[in-house]
Scaffold this active site. Sequence first.
Site, PDB file in Angstrom:
ATOM      1  N   ASP A 220       0.825  -1.215   0.000  1.00 49.17           N
ATOM      2  CA  ASP A 220       0.000   0.000   0.000  1.00 49.17           C
ATOM      3  C   ASP A 220       0.859   1.266   0.000  1.00 49.17           C
ATOM      4  O   ASP A 220       1.947   1.282   0.583  1.00 49.17           O
ATOM      5  CB  ASP A 220      -0.927  -0.019   1.227  1.00 49.17           C
ATOM      6  CG  ASP A 220      -2.061   0.990   1.086  1.00 49.17           C
ATOM      7  OD1 ASP A 220      -2.397   1.359  -0.055  1.00 49.17           O
ATOM      8  OD2 ASP A 220      -2.606   1.400   2.124  1.00 49.17           O
TER       9      ASP A 220
ATOM     10  N   ASN B 229     -11.029  -2.799  -5.112  1.00 43.99           N
ATOM     11  CA  ASN B 229     -10.280  -1.813  -5.907  1.00 43.99           C
ATOM     12  C   ASN B 229     -10.931  -1.508  -7.267  1.00 43.99           C
ATOM     13  O   ASN B 229     -10.573  -0.523  -7.916  1.00 43.99           O
ATOM     14  CB  ASN B 229      -8.819  -2.245  -6.109  1.00 43.99           C
ATOM     15  CG  ASN B 229      -7.966  -2.129  -4.864  1.00 43.99           C
ATOM     16  OD1 ASN B 229      -7.043  -2.920  -4.636  1.00 43.99           O
ATOM     17  ND2 ASN B 229      -8.242  -1.140  -4.019  1.00 43.99           N
TER      18      ASN B 229
HETATM   19  C1  IPE Z   1      -5.330  -2.642   0.020  1.00 44.40           C
HETATM   20  O1  IPE Z   1      -5.057  -1.302  -0.189  1.00 44.40           O
HETATM   21  C2  IPE Z   1      -5.289  -3.394  -1.276  1.00 44.40           C
HETATM   22  C3  IPE Z   1      -3.977  -3.527  -1.888  1.00 44.40           C
HETATM   23  C4  IPE Z   1      -2.850  -3.123  -1.396  1.00 44.40           C
HETATM   24  C5  IPE Z   1      -3.990  -4.210  -3.151  1.00 44.40           C
HETATM   25  P1  IPE Z   1      -6.224  -0.219  -0.344  1.00 44.40           P
HETATM   26  O2  IPE Z   1      -5.552   1.081  -0.543  1.00 44.40           O
HETATM   27  O3  IPE Z   1      -7.194  -0.657  -1.374  1.00 44.40           O
HETATM   28  O4  IPE Z   1      -6.936  -0.300   1.075  1.00 44.40           O
HETATM   29  P2  IPE Z   1      -7.863   0.751   1.827  1.00 44.40           P
HETATM   30  O5  IPE Z   1      -8.906   1.213   0.849  1.00 44.40           O
HETATM   31  O6  IPE Z   1      -6.987   1.878   2.274  1.00 44.40           O
HETATM   32  O7  IPE Z   1      -8.418  -0.011   3.002  1.00 44.40           O
HETATM   33  C1  IPE Z   2      -1.685   0.191  -3.297  1.00 40.80           C
HETATM   34  O1  IPE Z   2      -1.447   1.550  -3.347  1.00 40.80           O
HETATM   35  C2  IPE Z   2      -1.899  -0.420  -4.641  1.00 40.80           C
HETATM   36  C3  IPE Z   2      -3.275  -0.862  -4.893  1.00 40.80           C
HETATM   37  C4  IPE Z   2      -4.259  -0.813  -4.052  1.00 40.80           C
HETATM   38  C5  IPE Z   2      -3.546  -1.392  -6.196  1.00 40.80           C
HETATM   39  P1  IPE Z   2      -2.642   2.596  -3.338  1.00 40.80           P
HETATM   40  O2  IPE Z   2      -3.032   2.859  -4.739  1.00 40.80           O
HETATM   41  O3  IPE Z   2      -3.740   2.166  -2.455  1.00 40.80           O
HETATM   42  O4  IPE Z   2      -1.902   3.869  -2.740  1.00 40.80           O
HETATM   43  P2  IPE Z   2      -2.470   4.891  -1.681  1.00 40.80           P
HETATM   44  O5  IPE Z   2      -2.917   4.110  -0.497  1.00 40.80           O
HETATM   45  O6  IPE Z   2      -3.605   5.600  -2.343  1.00 40.80           O
HETATM   46  O7  IPE Z   2      -1.327   5.786  -1.386  1.00 40.80           O
HETATM   47 MG    MG Z   3      -4.140   2.471  -0.479  1.00 42.75          MG
END
Ligand code: IPE
Ligand code: IPE
Ligand code: MG
Length: 229
Positions: free
Chosen positions: A17, A66
């Site tokens: 993340d 997602n």
């Molecule tokens: C969790 O991250 C999913 C992945 C890292 C693939 P998210 O960014 O989707 O999680 P939330 O929305 O902050 O809980």
């Molecule tokens: C994790 O990074 C990757 C996926 C969930 C695909 P994020 O895209 O959630 O990055 P932040 O949390 O918005 O910084």
């Molecule tokens: Mg995230």
Amino acid sequence: MPNQEKGRVNHIAFIMDGNGRWAKKRLMPREFGHLQGAEKFKEIVRYCRSELHIKYITVYAFSTENWKRPEKEVKALIKIFRDCIEDAERKEQKIRVIFLGNKEPFGEEMKAEMERLEEKTKENEYTLCVAMNYGGHAEIVDAVNSLISSGKTKITEDDISGAICSGVVPPPDMIVRTGGEFRLSNFLLWQSSYSELFFTDTLWPDLSTSEVDKLVDEFSKRQRRFGNV
Ligand code: IPE
Ligand code: IPE
Ligand code: MG
């Protein structure tokens, strides 16, 4: 419970993340963060396998939730996943790749590529599980439905452990979430019951191998009791 040498990591899982915030800090689009995240993913997997000799690595790449993101971002992510898969197909793979999650929404072509990679790498000693369109709730519901379809009327813990897609590998010893949030976001809900959890503020593209070393070291000092004394 995993029967293994005390303090040694047999299975490490990462919630990758922080890509979006990493890009935002650089005044770049979120997609740029995902590209950087994919490079980091390759580096960390290589390190865990070749240097730390960890037999099972699982990464959370895309959750069932997602899909709610803007279409542009979802498309960019799928393109990155596809490039990684095609790249892996071309190279000699030293790791077994297993995808966790329903492949259908990625379309016939990509699904076939994913299956080819799983087939091609299936004899390798080390295993990488890529959770893509994965959700812990969906995984348990699918497992229960498949048990019902097979004629079961009473379901045991072992039945679910055997029927969930992540059940192809032992439960993770440690789960590392980068990006500063303290939650699992629907990751490995069944398998994480006794995993050691680690949360770091480091954004995924900034994770270094020395921080991984520190986390693994911290794991070796934790006392795992599994309910015992
Ligand atoms: C969790 O991250 C999913 C992945 C890292 C693939 P998210 O960014 O989707 O999680 P939330 O929305 O902050 O809980
Ligand atoms: C994790 O990074 C990757 C996926 C969930 C695909 P994020 O895209 O959630 O990055 P932040 O949390 O918005 O910084
Ligand atoms: Mg995230």
